[in-house]
Design an enzyme around this catalytic site. Structure first.
Site, PDB file in Angstrom:
ATOM      1  N   GLU A  61      33.316  22.350  22.935  1.00 31.76           N
ATOM      2  CA  GLU A  61      33.274  23.778  22.631  1.00 31.76           C
ATOM      3  C   GLU A  61      34.030  24.067  21.319  1.00 31.76           C
ATOM      4  OE1 GLU A  61      34.151  22.268  25.395  1.00 31.76           O
ATOM      5  OE2 GLU A  61      34.069  23.546  27.159  1.00 31.76           O
ATOM      6  N   TRP A 179      18.619 -19.255  38.001  1.00 32.03           N
ATOM      7  CA  TRP A 179      18.523 -17.827  37.849  1.00 32.03           C
ATOM      8  C   TRP A 179      17.332 -17.327  38.643  1.00 32.03           C
ATOM      9  CZ3 TRP A 179      22.761 -15.983  36.037  1.00 32.03           C
ATOM     10  CH2 TRP A 179      23.497 -16.666  35.060  1.00 32.03           C
ATOM     11  N   THR A 205      31.269 -15.939  45.834  1.00 27.32           N
ATOM     12  CA  THR A 205      30.497 -16.026  44.590  1.00 27.32           C
ATOM     13  C   THR A 205      31.250 -16.829  43.536  1.00 27.32           C
ATOM     14  OG1 THR A 205      29.369 -13.972  45.055  1.00 27.32           O
ATOM     15  CG2 THR A 205      29.459 -14.613  42.750  1.00 27.32           C
ATOM     16  N   ASP A 209      29.340 -19.968  42.223  1.00 26.72           N
ATOM     17  CA  ASP A 209      28.698 -19.845  40.899  1.00 26.72           C
ATOM     18  C   ASP A 209      29.658 -20.025  39.723  1.00 26.72           C
ATOM     19  OD1 ASP A 209      26.581 -19.133  42.457  1.00 26.72           O
ATOM     20  OD2 ASP A 209      26.639 -16.992  41.966  1.00 26.72           O
TER      21      ASP A 209
HETATM   22  N1  NAP Z   1      21.379 -12.983  43.412  1.00 26.58           N
HETATM   23  C1  NAP Z   1      22.474 -12.302  43.149  1.00 26.58           C
HETATM   24  O1  NAP Z   1      22.422 -11.213  42.559  1.00 26.58           O
HETATM   25  C2  NAP Z   1      23.795 -12.859  43.582  1.00 26.58           C
HETATM   26  C3  NAP Z   1      24.975 -12.255  43.117  1.00 26.58           C
HETATM   27  C4  NAP Z   1      26.194 -12.771  43.547  1.00 26.58           C
HETATM   28  C5  NAP Z   1      26.222 -13.839  44.410  1.00 26.58           C
HETATM   29  N2  NAP Z   1      25.056 -14.403  44.824  1.00 26.58           N
HETATM   30  C6  NAP Z   1      25.070 -15.531  45.757  1.00 26.58           C
HETATM   31  O2  NAP Z   1      25.726 -15.099  46.937  1.00 26.58           O
HETATM   32  C7  NAP Z   1      26.362 -16.213  47.541  1.00 26.58           C
HETATM   33  C8  NAP Z   1      27.810 -15.832  47.830  1.00 26.58           C
HETATM   34  O3  NAP Z   1      27.837 -14.834  48.826  1.00 26.58           O
HETATM   35  P1  NAP Z   1      28.940 -14.881  49.950  1.00 26.58           P
HETATM   36  O4  NAP Z   1      28.589 -13.836  50.948  1.00 26.58           O
HETATM   37  O5  NAP Z   1      29.115 -16.268  50.404  1.00 26.58           O
HETATM   38  O6  NAP Z   1      30.263 -14.548  49.162  1.00 26.58           O
HETATM   39  P2  NAP Z   1      30.877 -13.214  48.536  1.00 26.58           P
HETATM   40  O7  NAP Z   1      30.239 -12.021  49.084  1.00 26.58           O
HETATM   41  O8  NAP Z   1      30.901 -13.394  47.066  1.00 26.58           O
HETATM   42  O9  NAP Z   1      32.357 -13.324  49.043  1.00 26.58           O
HETATM   43  C9  NAP Z   1      32.621 -13.146  50.419  1.00 26.58           C
HETATM   44  C10 NAP Z   1      34.052 -13.497  50.680  1.00 26.58           C
HETATM   45  O10 NAP Z   1      34.895 -12.528  50.079  1.00 26.58           O
HETATM   46  C11 NAP Z   1      36.102 -12.473  50.791  1.00 26.58           C
HETATM   47  N3  NAP Z   1      36.464 -11.084  51.075  1.00 26.58           N
HETATM   48  C12 NAP Z   1      37.693 -10.537  50.878  1.00 26.58           C
HETATM   49  N4  NAP Z   1      37.716  -9.272  51.266  1.00 26.58           N
HETATM   50  C13 NAP Z   1      36.490  -8.980  51.729  1.00 26.58           C
HETATM   51  C14 NAP Z   1      35.916  -7.818  52.273  1.00 26.58           C
HETATM   52  N5  NAP Z   1      36.617  -6.677  52.420  1.00 26.58           N
HETATM   53  N6  NAP Z   1      34.638  -7.866  52.677  1.00 26.58           N
HETATM   54  C15 NAP Z   1      33.907  -8.992  52.515  1.00 26.58           C
HETATM   55  N7  NAP Z   1      34.394 -10.135  52.013  1.00 26.58           N
HETATM   56  C16 NAP Z   1      35.692 -10.128  51.611  1.00 26.58           C
HETATM   57  C17 NAP Z   1      35.882 -13.230  52.088  1.00 26.58           C
HETATM   58  O11 NAP Z   1      36.530 -14.482  51.975  1.00 26.58           O
HETATM   59  P3  NAP Z   1      38.108 -14.550  52.372  1.00 26.58           P
HETATM   60  O12 NAP Z   1      38.183 -14.109  53.803  1.00 26.58           O
HETATM   61  O13 NAP Z   1      38.507 -15.931  52.098  1.00 26.58           O
HETATM   62  O14 NAP Z   1      38.776 -13.585  51.483  1.00 26.58           O
HETATM   63  C18 NAP Z   1      34.392 -13.465  52.133  1.00 26.58           C
HETATM   64  O15 NAP Z   1      34.037 -14.651  52.761  1.00 26.58           O
HETATM   65  C19 NAP Z   1      26.238 -17.359  46.567  1.00 26.58           C
HETATM   66  O16 NAP Z   1      25.188 -18.200  46.975  1.00 26.58           O
HETATM   67  C20 NAP Z   1      25.881 -16.691  45.263  1.00 26.58           C
HETATM   68  O17 NAP Z   1      25.111 -17.531  44.426  1.00 26.58           O
HETATM   69  C21 NAP Z   1      23.853 -13.944  44.432  1.00 26.58           C
END
Ligand code: NAP
Length: 390
Positions: A61, A179, A205, A209
């Protein structure tokens, strides 16, 4: 008379659209302030324009009024957001509007900042200034939705982004996800990173990754903060996300070994320790509040499945972007976007809003809102409810 009114209304929309376009010129530079544009009009002629460039610089403004090459008395001022009524880094725009005897003020939407929240509109009307509120209101609200969410709740606006195969998988059964989507989509994802203050992922993740989580290929003033949720500090000290390219914050719980906390801090990594939630993990709501206190207004959640699930189950998401690639991954063990217990029936499913679709290279980009416009309505409820015609 009615003909006059409809003509005035078309003009109001036209000049407000101009103010919105001007506001966009500050995009990415005004945080923690909102995007604001302003147009000053006399008898259908634009006599001044302005937009807010960055914190500490004059408000839109003021720029518009000062830019006018003629007397602004009695002119109409168009602004997408209610003028401020308080002293911040600059004096209140309300005072200047009154002092310069602007005749009419057309406002897109109320500023939900508790320091303003309709106060300027009431003050202007009390001083006899003609105020029209709500011109192109939906567009004006959408433009500053990130700021509005933060200023009203103290938490950042949360965008979730995932790349998925056509059968809804975010990774192959091996856990590999590099990817899934096309190069065009990945470039777009970097642009998205350039628009946020923080990028958030789970430790799963990071372990799978080892992402860098920086914004590449786009010129930006500063990299977004990288945030990892890691309840027991499983993160390797040499993880790419902890590198010097950007700031990193690891959110953990009191389950984390003290030596690991010290080792991370010694490397310049920020470590925030929370009391664990009921599942023994980092409490997402508390973390978001903490980020909000640091003036982080927009968080991009990039996965993985565990984090997406928590964000949605706890109702913390605002917007979802799914890049859908033309591939079918299959696999019983391959993770989908969401885990958890899931809905008992389609009737119990989480419904999304305002679903849109566009092409992104070979992929489709689906974008939707996770909160209904009704809840947006209640978020922006304010004491000024009377809308003038037009
Ligand atoms: N295509 C895509 O866009 C994409 C993107 C990202 C990842 N990815 C894939 O997803 C996979 C990973 O997924 P993910 O489920 O294993 O791992 P994530 O979602 O990356 O991490 C989950 C971990 O985070 C920790 N965490 C801490 N606080 C949390 C909360 N409040 N809620 C949930 N988790 C919490 C927990 O471990 P703790 O209990 O040890 O803390 C849990 O096991 C991989 O294969 C990756 O390549 C794909």
């Amino acid at each position: 008379m009615s003909e006059l009114r409809s003509r005035a209304s078309a003009d109001d929309a036209r000049f407000m659209a101009m103010a919105l376009k001007l506001a966009l010129r500050g995009k990415g530079r005004t945080r923690p302030n909102p995007l604001v544009g302003c147009v000053l009009v006399r008898q259908g002629r634009v006599i001044g324009t302005g937009f807010h460039r960055k914190p500490g610089t004059p408000h839109a403004e003021v720029v518009a009024i000062e830019s006018a090459r003629e007397d602004v008395r009695g002119s109409t001022l168009y602004v997408n957001l209610e003028p401020c009524a308080h002293y911040g880094r600059t004096p209140p725009c309300l005072d200047l509007i009154l002092e310069r005897q602007i005749g009419r003020v057309v406002v897109g939407t109320v500023d939900p900042n508790p320091l303003v929240n309709g106060r300027s509109i009431r003050a202007l009307r009390a001083k006899g200034v003609d105020v029209t509120l709500g011109v192109l209101e939906a567009a004006c609200r959408r433009m500053n939705e990130v700021f509005f969410k933060w200023v009203q709740t103290g938490k950042p606006f949360v965008t979730l982004k995932a790349g998925v195969s056509l059968d809804g998988k975010i990774a192959a059964f091996t856990g590999r996800s590099k990817w899934i989507t096309s190069e065009v989509s990945r470039r777009r994802a970097h642009r998205l990173r350039s628009e946020v203050d923080a990028i958030l992922v789970g430790i799963g993740t990071v372990l799978q990754d080892n992402p860098l989580l920086t914004c590449r290929g786009i010129r930006i003033a500063s990299q977004p903060l990288r945030v990892v949720l890691d309840s027991a500090l499983r993160i390797p000290l040499d993880a790419a996300v902890l590198g010097p390219e950007a700031e990193s914050l690891v959110a953990t719980t009191d389950r984390a070994p003290a030596e690991k906390v010290a080792a991370l801090r010694a490397r310049g990594v920020q470590v925030e320790v929370f009391s664990p939630d009921r599942a023994g993990r980092v409490p997402l709501g508390d973390l978001l509040r903490r980020l909000g206190e640091r003036e982080i207004q927009h968080v991009l959640v990039e996965g993985g499945r565990g984090i997406f699930t928590t964000v949605l189950e706890e109702g913390e998401g605002d917007r979802l972007l799914l890049f859908v690639a033309p591939i079918l991954l299959g696999g019983e063990e391959a993770p989908g976007v969401l885990g958890g217990r899931g809905a008992e029936s389609p009737q119990e499913a989480l419904r999304v809003f305002d679903l849109r679709c566009r092409r992104s290279g070979q992929d489709l980009l689906l974008e939707c809102r996770l909160k209904s416009s009704e809840s947006e309505e209640s978020l922006t409820a304010c004491p000024v409810d009377s809308k003038e015609p037009g």
